[in-house]
Motif scaffolding. Sequence first.
Motif, PDB file in Angstrom:
ATOM      1  N   GLN A  21       0.888  -1.092  -0.027  1.00 44.57           N
ATOM      2  CA  GLN A  21       0.016  -0.113   0.061  1.00 44.57           C
ATOM      3  C   GLN A  21       0.865   1.302   0.045  1.00 44.57           C
ATOM      4  O   GLN A  21       0.601   2.088  -0.951  1.00 44.57           O
ATOM      5  CB  GLN A  21      -0.949  -0.119   1.075  1.00 44.57           C
ATOM      6  N   ALA A  24       2.049   1.699  -3.276  1.00 43.22           N
ATOM      7  CA  ALA A  24       1.122   2.222  -4.280  1.00 43.22           C
ATOM      8  C   ALA A  24       0.897   3.693  -4.263  1.00 43.22           C
ATOM      9  O   ALA A  24       0.941   4.351  -5.073  1.00 43.22           O
ATOM     10  CB  ALA A  24      -0.143   1.604  -4.055  1.00 43.22           C
ATOM     11  N   SER A  28       2.228   6.554  -6.997  1.00 42.01           N
ATOM     12  CA  SER A  28       1.044   7.359  -7.387  1.00 42.01           C
ATOM     13  C   SER A  28       1.324   8.829  -7.439  1.00 42.01           C
ATOM     14  O   SER A  28       0.679   9.574  -8.445  1.00 42.01           O
ATOM     15  CB  SER A  28      -0.237   7.074  -6.803  1.00 42.01           C
ATOM     16  N   SER A  34      -2.367   6.351 -12.057  1.00 41.02           N
ATOM     17  CA  SER A  34      -2.236   4.999 -11.221  1.00 41.02           C
ATOM     18  C   SER A  34      -3.450   4.273 -11.621  1.00 41.02           C
ATOM     19  O   SER A  34      -4.525   4.553 -11.602  1.00 41.02           O
ATOM     20  CB  SER A  34      -2.029   5.377  -9.859  1.00 41.02           C
ATOM     21  N   ILE A  36      -5.249   1.283  -9.111  1.00 42.26           N
ATOM     22  CA  ILE A  36      -5.060   0.592  -7.920  1.00 42.26           C
ATOM     23  C   ILE A  36      -6.128  -0.653  -7.913  1.00 42.26           C
ATOM     24  O   ILE A  36      -7.184  -0.602  -8.263  1.00 42.26           O
ATOM     25  CB  ILE A  36      -5.582   1.507  -6.679  1.00 42.26           C
ATOM     26  N   LYS A  44      -8.049  -0.757  -0.963  1.00 40.64           N
ATOM     27  CA  LYS A  44      -8.203   0.164  -2.014  1.00 40.64           C
ATOM     28  C   LYS A  44      -8.809   1.435  -1.662  1.00 40.64           C
ATOM     29  O   LYS A  44      -7.842   2.283  -2.139  1.00 40.64           O
ATOM     30  CB  LYS A  44      -8.947  -0.694  -3.291  1.00 40.64           C
ATOM     31  N   VAL A  47      -6.205   3.591   0.349  1.00 43.12           N
ATOM     32  CA  VAL A  47      -5.250   3.899  -0.438  1.00 43.12           C
ATOM     33  C   VAL A  47      -5.475   5.115  -1.425  1.00 43.12           C
ATOM     34  O   VAL A  47      -4.726   6.144  -1.629  1.00 43.12           O
ATOM     35  CB  VAL A  47      -4.515   2.591  -1.229  1.00 43.12           C
ATOM     36  N   ILE A  48      -6.479   5.170  -2.032  1.00 38.99           N
ATOM     37  CA  ILE A  48      -7.152   5.980  -3.020  1.00 38.99           C
ATOM     38  C   ILE A  48      -7.167   7.332  -2.282  1.00 38.99           C
ATOM     39  O   ILE A  48      -6.796   8.346  -2.675  1.00 38.99           O
ATOM     40  CB  ILE A  48      -8.304   5.669  -3.817  1.00 38.99           C
TER      41      ILE A  48
END
Length: 109
Positions: A21, A24, A28, A34, A36, A44, A47-48
């Motif tokens: 994570q 990522a 990004s 990116s 995901i 997810k 993380v976003i």
Amino acid sequence: EVSDEILMFEKINNIKFDTQQIDAIENSIKSGVSVITGGPGTGKTTVIRSIVHRINEVHNGRVNILISSAQHDAVDNAIQNMEFCGLPANRIGGKMGDDELKKSRNIIK
């Protein structure tokens, strides 16, 4: 080494990112696009949200961000209670006939 910004996001949101994570999020921030992916419950959405929060900090809100998914619920979850430069996220499109969604967000059809 994990950036201070990611550590602060973890602390504020009472979460702990795993290595994938963190990678990522950092990748990004460095790239223009990116993707995901992951199964249910893999973080997810979190993380976003972290990516959007960090991009907002890095670029002082002078950048456009598009969150897209084949699943309406995935976009709804990602932008729920999200602000960018102090403004609510705009949702383009939506499920037809979803009156609750229409009331709760700025929707452009």
